[in-house]
Write a protein that holds these residues in place. Structure first.
Motif, PDB file in Angstrom:
ATOM      1  N   SER A 108     -11.124  16.065 -54.821  1.00 30.22           N
ATOM      2  CA  SER A 108     -10.574  16.424 -53.509  1.00 30.22           C
ATOM      3  C   SER A 108      -9.088  16.758 -53.602  1.00 30.22           C
ATOM      4  CB  SER A 108     -10.809  15.281 -52.522  1.00 30.22           C
ATOM      5  OG  SER A 108     -10.193  14.087 -52.984  1.00 30.22           O
ATOM      6  N   LEU A 109      -8.328  15.972 -54.379  1.00 26.46           N
ATOM      7  CA  LEU A 109      -6.904  16.264 -54.543  1.00 26.46           C
ATOM      8  C   LEU A 109      -6.689  17.581 -55.272  1.00 26.46           C
ATOM      9  CD1 LEU A 109      -5.544  12.702 -55.442  1.00 26.46           C
ATOM     10  CD2 LEU A 109      -5.204  13.957 -53.311  1.00 26.46           C
ATOM     11  N   SER A 110      -7.531  17.835 -56.288  1.00 26.95           N
ATOM     12  CA  SER A 110      -7.433  19.113 -56.992  1.00 26.95           C
ATOM     13  C   SER A 110      -7.757  20.274 -56.065  1.00 26.95           C
ATOM     14  CB  SER A 110      -8.385  19.110 -58.189  1.00 26.95           C
ATOM     15  OG  SER A 110      -8.415  20.372 -58.814  1.00 26.95           O
ATOM     16  N   LEU A 111      -8.701  20.049 -55.155  1.00 23.37           N
ATOM     17  CA  LEU A 111      -9.110  21.106 -54.235  1.00 23.37           C
ATOM     18  C   LEU A 111      -8.007  21.459 -53.252  1.00 23.37           C
ATOM     19  CD1 LEU A 111     -11.485  22.899 -53.325  1.00 23.37           C
ATOM     20  CD2 LEU A 111     -12.175  21.037 -51.804  1.00 23.37           C
ATOM     21  N   ILE A 112      -7.339  20.465 -52.678  1.00 21.86           N
ATOM     22  CA  ILE A 112      -6.320  20.767 -51.658  1.00 21.86           C
ATOM     23  C   ILE A 112      -5.033  21.299 -52.273  1.00 21.86           C
ATOM     24  CG2 ILE A 112      -7.267  18.998 -50.126  1.00 21.86           C
ATOM     25  CD1 ILE A 112      -4.769  17.326 -50.752  1.00 21.86           C
ATOM     26  N   PHE A 113      -4.826  21.069 -53.575  1.00 19.49           N
ATOM     27  CA  PHE A 113      -3.610  21.576 -54.226  1.00 19.49           C
ATOM     28  C   PHE A 113      -3.841  22.895 -54.961  1.00 19.49           C
ATOM     29  CE2 PHE A 113      -2.243  17.129 -53.789  1.00 19.49           C
ATOM     30  CZ  PHE A 113      -0.958  17.322 -53.307  1.00 19.49           C
ATOM     31  N   THR A 114      -5.046  23.431 -54.914  1.00 20.21           N
ATOM     32  CA  THR A 114      -5.340  24.682 -55.611  1.00 20.21           C
ATOM     33  C   THR A 114      -4.829  25.867 -54.796  1.00 20.21           C
ATOM     34  OG1 THR A 114      -7.331  23.730 -56.601  1.00 20.21           O
ATOM     35  CG2 THR A 114      -7.165  26.126 -56.566  1.00 20.21           C
ATOM     36  N   PRO A 115      -3.983  26.725 -55.366  1.00 24.83           N
ATOM     37  CA  PRO A 115      -3.465  27.874 -54.607  1.00 24.83           C
ATOM     38  C   PRO A 115      -4.586  28.853 -54.271  1.00 24.83           C
ATOM     39  CG  PRO A 115      -2.130  27.432 -56.569  1.00 24.83           C
ATOM     40  CD  PRO A 115      -3.376  26.627 -56.705  1.00 24.83           C
ATOM     41  N   ARG A 116      -4.335  29.719 -53.291  1.00 28.03           N
ATOM     42  CA  ARG A 116      -5.301  30.741 -52.927  1.00 28.03           C
ATOM     43  C   ARG A 116      -5.389  31.783 -54.017  1.00 28.03           C
ATOM     44  NH1 ARG A 116      -6.337  30.631 -47.444  1.00 28.03           N
ATOM     45  NH2 ARG A 116      -8.127  31.929 -48.027  1.00 28.03           N
ATOM     46  N   PRO A 138      -1.790  26.685 -51.035  1.00 22.64           N
ATOM     47  CA  PRO A 138      -3.147  26.159 -50.854  1.00 22.64           C
ATOM     48  C   PRO A 138      -3.554  26.155 -49.383  1.00 22.64           C
ATOM     49  CG  PRO A 138      -1.929  24.803 -52.407  1.00 22.64           C
ATOM     50  CD  PRO A 138      -0.944  25.785 -51.849  1.00 22.64           C
ATOM     51  N   TYR A 139      -4.843  26.334 -49.152  1.00 28.84           N
ATOM     52  CA  TYR A 139      -5.365  26.460 -47.789  1.00 28.84           C
ATOM     53  C   TYR A 139      -5.034  25.225 -46.948  1.00 28.84           C
ATOM     54  CZ  TYR A 139      -8.732  28.000 -44.241  1.00 28.84           C
ATOM     55  OH  TYR A 139      -9.314  28.423 -43.077  1.00 28.84           O
ATOM     56  N   PHE A 140      -5.077  24.042 -47.551  1.00 29.53           N
ATOM     57  CA  PHE A 140      -4.800  22.804 -46.833  1.00 29.53           C
ATOM     58  C   PHE A 140      -3.362  22.795 -46.315  1.00 29.53           C
ATOM     59  CE2 PHE A 140      -3.594  18.312 -46.581  1.00 29.53           C
ATOM     60  CZ  PHE A 140      -4.663  17.783 -45.872  1.00 29.53           C
ATOM     61  N   PHE A 141      -2.416  23.227 -47.126  1.00 30.42           N
ATOM     62  CA  PHE A 141      -1.009  23.219 -46.718  1.00 30.42           C
ATOM     63  C   PHE A 141      -0.703  24.359 -45.745  1.00 30.42           C
ATOM     64  CE2 PHE A 141      -1.054  20.775 -50.610  1.00 30.42           C
ATOM     65  CZ  PHE A 141      -0.265  19.686 -50.269  1.00 30.42           C
TER      66      PHE A 141
END
Length: 312
Positions: free
Chosen positions: A62-70, A76-79
């Motif tokens: 989950s942490l890797s997913l939210i920090f992955t750039p578009r 990243p989509y979360f940010f």
């Protein structure tokens, strides 16, 4: 007074011991009962979760997913969702403060037309569920208000690139219509509550303050600026801070009209990845950080306002 025992530490050097002693002295039997019940509930929840929850946590994924750039190199989509929530909250708060202050003054006015109109607006907004209001007003803004104001070219048919300043404050140009709709929705909702806060602040000013300002020969703007407004701001700072924090949390309602703020982004990430609990815990943590930061900021502003008020 007897002499201090040899080797005993002076009382003024043991503030923590005396503070703890005073704290325990203030506790009564009901407090001890509530503390015991709380401990038992926490222990029971921990026991049940250890034997009954069959969920495999995947915090690394989950942490890797939210920090992955578009894919196009953007944040990243979360940010991006966090930034959209900040924009909604910032502009919604500014709009709500302006409109709410005007409505509060109108509610306090002696002119019946202003007072009745402001009262009708406040009662209407406060007695309609926010979700219903958002749906009605969003479609009204999109279908009627934007064409009426001639904003279609700016919001729907805009071509060309925008500069960095515009991107930070307003986001992508293709989403400006959604941003405007969201800001107006949460701003109109919060303005009704801010109006009541401002009205209550004005009514809390003693009559002698108004008479003293009139005796000094001050004009109405100077009376409010130098005498009334500082006292009102000092009185309404705590409820105003609470309403501002509520506005940040209420911005999550806007996700239902497809505005890509934090809750909308969290829903999409959780549904696509299957990491339901992890993503929503991270979303809740992001809201917690935002609201705590606002709470600390308003606490500092309140302290400074009171210090200047008493100094003057």
């Amino acid at each position: 007074m007897g002499k201090q025992e040899r080797g005993a530490e002076p009382a003024y050097r043991r503030p923590k011991q005396y503070a703890a002693q005073r704290f325990y002295q203030r506790l009564n039997k009901l407090d001890y009962l509530l503390i015991t019940l709380s401990i038992l509930i926490v222990c029971w929840l921990y026991y049940r979760s250890s034997i009954g929850v069959n969920y495999h946590w995947n915090w690394a994924g989950s942490l890797s997913l939210i920090f992955t750039p578009r894919a196009n190199g953007d944040l990243p989509y979360f940010f991006q969702g966090i930034l959209a929530t900040l924009r909604l909250s910032l502009w919604g708060m500014a709009f709500a403060l302006l409109l709410g202050s005007a409505l509060g003054l109108a509610r306090y006015s002696r002119i019946a037309l202003f007072r009745i109109s402001a009262t009708a607006y406040v009662q209407l907004i406060r007695n309609i569920p926010p979700l219903v209001f958002v749906f009605i007003f969003y479609f009204f803004i999109s279908n009627q208000l934007i064409p009426l104001l001639g904003l279609e070219v700016l919001l729907r048919e805009r071509t060309g690139d925008i500069n960095t300043f515009q991107a930070v404050l307003f986001g992508q140009a293709r989403l400006w219509e959604n941003l405007l709709s969201g800001v107006l929705c949460i701003g109109l909702l919060s303005a009704a509550y801010i109006a009541e806060v401002v009205r209550a602040g004005l009514e809390s000013i003693p009559k002698g303050q108004w008479e003293a300002a009139s005796a000094l020969g001050l004009s109405l703007p100077d009376k409010y600026r130098f005498i009334i407004a500082p006292q009102v701001l000092s009185n309404i700072s705590p409820p105003l801070a609470g309403q501002s924090i509520s506005l940040v949390k209420d911005s999550s309602i806007i996700s239902l009209i497809s505005i890509q703020e934090l809750t909308f982004v969290g829903t999409e990430i959780a549904n696509s990845s299957g990491l339901i609990f992890e993503i929503w815990i991270l979303v809740g943590s992001a809201y917690l950080v935002l609201c705590l930061s606002l709470s600390l900021l308003f606490s500092r502003l309140e302290q400074r306002a009171r210090k200047h008020l008493y100094r003057d």
